[in-house]
Motif scaffolding. Structure first.
Motif, PDB file in Angstrom:
ATOM      1  N   SER A 261      16.751   2.910  -7.619  1.00 16.42           N
ATOM      2  CA  SER A 261      17.498   3.778  -8.457  1.00 16.42           C
ATOM      3  C   SER A 261      17.443   5.063  -8.537  1.00 16.42           C
ATOM      4  N   GLU A 262      17.971   5.627  -9.127  1.00 15.78           N
ATOM      5  CA  GLU A 262      17.681   7.512  -9.271  1.00 15.78           C
ATOM      6  C   GLU A 262      16.720   7.944  -9.651  1.00 15.78           C
ATOM      7  N   LYS A 263      15.767   7.336 -10.638  1.00 14.35           N
ATOM      8  CA  LYS A 263      14.474   7.666 -11.655  1.00 14.35           C
ATOM      9  C   LYS A 263      12.947   6.273 -10.469  1.00 14.35           C
ATOM     10  N   ALA A 264      13.835   5.449  -9.948  1.00 13.52           N
ATOM     11  CA  ALA A 264      12.874   4.917  -9.525  1.00 13.52           C
ATOM     12  C   ALA A 264      13.666   4.331  -8.600  1.00 13.52           C
ATOM     13  N   PHE A 265      12.096   4.252  -6.774  1.00 17.60           N
ATOM     14  CA  PHE A 265      12.258   3.624  -6.546  1.00 17.60           C
ATOM     15  C   PHE A 265      12.089   2.280  -6.792  1.00 17.60           C
ATOM     16  N   ALA A 266      10.504   2.299  -6.757  1.00 15.51           N
ATOM     17  CA  ALA A 266       9.448   1.038  -6.973  1.00 15.51           C
ATOM     18  C   ALA A 266       8.407   1.930  -7.586  1.00 15.51           C
ATOM     19  N   ALA A 267       8.261   1.115  -9.577  1.00 15.84           N
ATOM     20  CA  ALA A 267       7.128   2.245  -9.970  1.00 15.84           C
ATOM     21  C   ALA A 267       5.491   1.057  -9.658  1.00 15.84           C
TER      22      ALA A 267
ATOM     23  N   VAL B 114      12.716  -1.772 -15.248  1.00 13.72           N
ATOM     24  CA  VAL B 114      10.733  -1.688 -15.449  1.00 13.72           C
ATOM     25  C   VAL B 114      10.440  -1.017 -14.796  1.00 13.72           C
ATOM     26  N   LEU B 115      11.366  -0.201 -14.106  1.00 16.69           N
ATOM     27  CA  LEU B 115      12.010   0.724 -12.729  1.00 16.69           C
ATOM     28  C   LEU B 115      11.277   0.345 -11.571  1.00 16.69           C
ATOM     29  N   ASN B 116      11.433  -0.940 -11.431  1.00 16.28           N
ATOM     30  CA  ASN B 116      11.633  -1.725 -10.139  1.00 16.28           C
ATOM     31  C   ASN B 116      10.346  -2.711 -10.485  1.00 16.28           C
ATOM     32  N   ALA B 117       9.530  -2.383 -11.086  1.00 21.49           N
ATOM     33  CA  ALA B 117       8.401  -3.633 -11.028  1.00 21.49           C
ATOM     34  C   ALA B 117       8.438  -4.220 -10.004  1.00 21.49           C
ATOM     35  N   LEU B 118       7.768  -4.430  -8.740  1.00 18.18           N
ATOM     36  CA  LEU B 118       7.357  -5.757  -7.614  1.00 18.18           C
ATOM     37  C   LEU B 118       7.163  -7.347  -8.433  1.00 18.18           C
ATOM     38  N   ASN B 119       7.991  -7.908  -8.470  1.00 18.74           N
ATOM     39  CA  ASN B 119       7.280  -9.628  -8.785  1.00 18.74           C
ATOM     40  C   ASN B 119       7.680  -9.982  -8.049  1.00 18.74           C
TER      41      ASN B 119
END
Ligand code: CAA
Length: 258
Positions: A57-63, A24-29
């Protein structure tokens, strides 16, 4: 505490904390933020650690905050649990430096989390944004407050009202990030920055961080006074003697308190 949503690796006196919810692109829960808060506070008091790096990650710090979780929340749910501040504020209590190494998306809560760090080193692939308005909400973890302080009211309004993303180059020009580096060099550059901080006198590092942060909270006169008192305090440390003696002897400093 067992970590499932972050990865932790120590290299010398530097700890790298990697946000890790790749699906989930490092979505923050809540679970991730509880783990992150726990890790940050633990390393802050760990004498073997002098600097913390936060990355994704390379694609997302966090979305951003986890939309799947938030979708079902009512006003009472978020009000009663003081949603978003409860376990997001730990990072503000960390006294040691926290560097954000950002590649890919840093959106919504991801952008806000990066801004809570002491400075941001961005890969050329980084994209910053506060797209909450597209979800019918507004930023809830400091976006409307830290962005104007970092990049001016005009750009903050632009980002919060239109939801447009800012690329790494624009973010550097605007003052949101301290440097932009090629994506493949991000970790190397961020580690070099962290290592150089870890080699300094830790009391001086803590005081410098405390003094810069005070600039956000107080008047210029009070801030200058605060700075001067801390500056005077550095003369009570062994590290001040070592730093100045090493300069005079034309040799590298070897600080005792690191
Ligand atoms: N929450 C939950 N899941 C998310 C997410 C988020 N914030 N962002 C991405 N995901 C999930 C997607 O649903 C998708 O899951 P599935 O594969 O199961 O469908 C997966 O991550 C990959 O995402 P995309 O397929 O959308 O990837 P993309 O490359 O096409 O797009 C993106 C990437 C532009 C970042 C897009 O995912 C996006 O717009 N994400 C939402 C960004 C956002 O609105 N963030 C703000 C959240 S609100 C907030 O943060 C409040 C606050 O102030 C704290």
């Amino acid at each position: 505490m067992e970590y499932e949503n972050i990865l932790v690796e120590q290299r010398g006196k530097v700890v790298i904390v990697t946000l890790h919810r790749p699906a989930v692109l490092n979505a923050l829960n809540d679970q991730l933020m509880d783990e992150l808060g726990h890790a940050l506070l633990k390393f802050d008091t760990d004498e073997g650690v002098s600097c913390i790096m936060l990355t994704g990650s390379e694609k997302a710090f966090a979305a951003g905050a986890d939309i799947g979780v938030m979708a079902g929340y009512s006003y009472m749910d978020v009000y009663k649990s003081d949603f978003i501040t409860r376990n997001w504020e730990h990072i503000r209590n960390v006294r040691k430096p926290v560097i954000a190494a950002v590649a890919g998306y840093a959106l919504g809560g991801g952008c806000e989390l990066a801004m809570m760090c002491d400075f941001i080193i961005a890969a050329e692939t980084a994209k910053f944004g506060q797209p909450e308005i597209k979800l019918g909400i507004i930023p809830g973890a400091g976006g409307t407050q830290r962005l104007p302080r970092a990049i001016s009211k005009a750009k903050a309004m632009d980002m919060c009202l239109t939801a447009r993303m800012m690329d790494a180059q624009e973010a550097e020009r605007a003052g949101l990030v301290s440097r932009v580096v090629p994506a493949e060099k991000l970790m190397e550059e961020a580690m070099a920055a962290a290592d150089s901080i870890a080699a300094m006198s830790l009391p001086a590092v803590l005081m410098a961080k405390e003094a810069v942060n005070r600039a956000y909270e107080t008047t210029l006169s009070e801030g200058l006074l605060f700075e001067r008192r801390l500056f005077h305090g550095t003369f009570a440390t062994e590290d001040q003697k070592e730093g100045m003696q090493a300069f005079l002897e034309k040799r590298p400093s070897v600080f005792k308190n690191r």
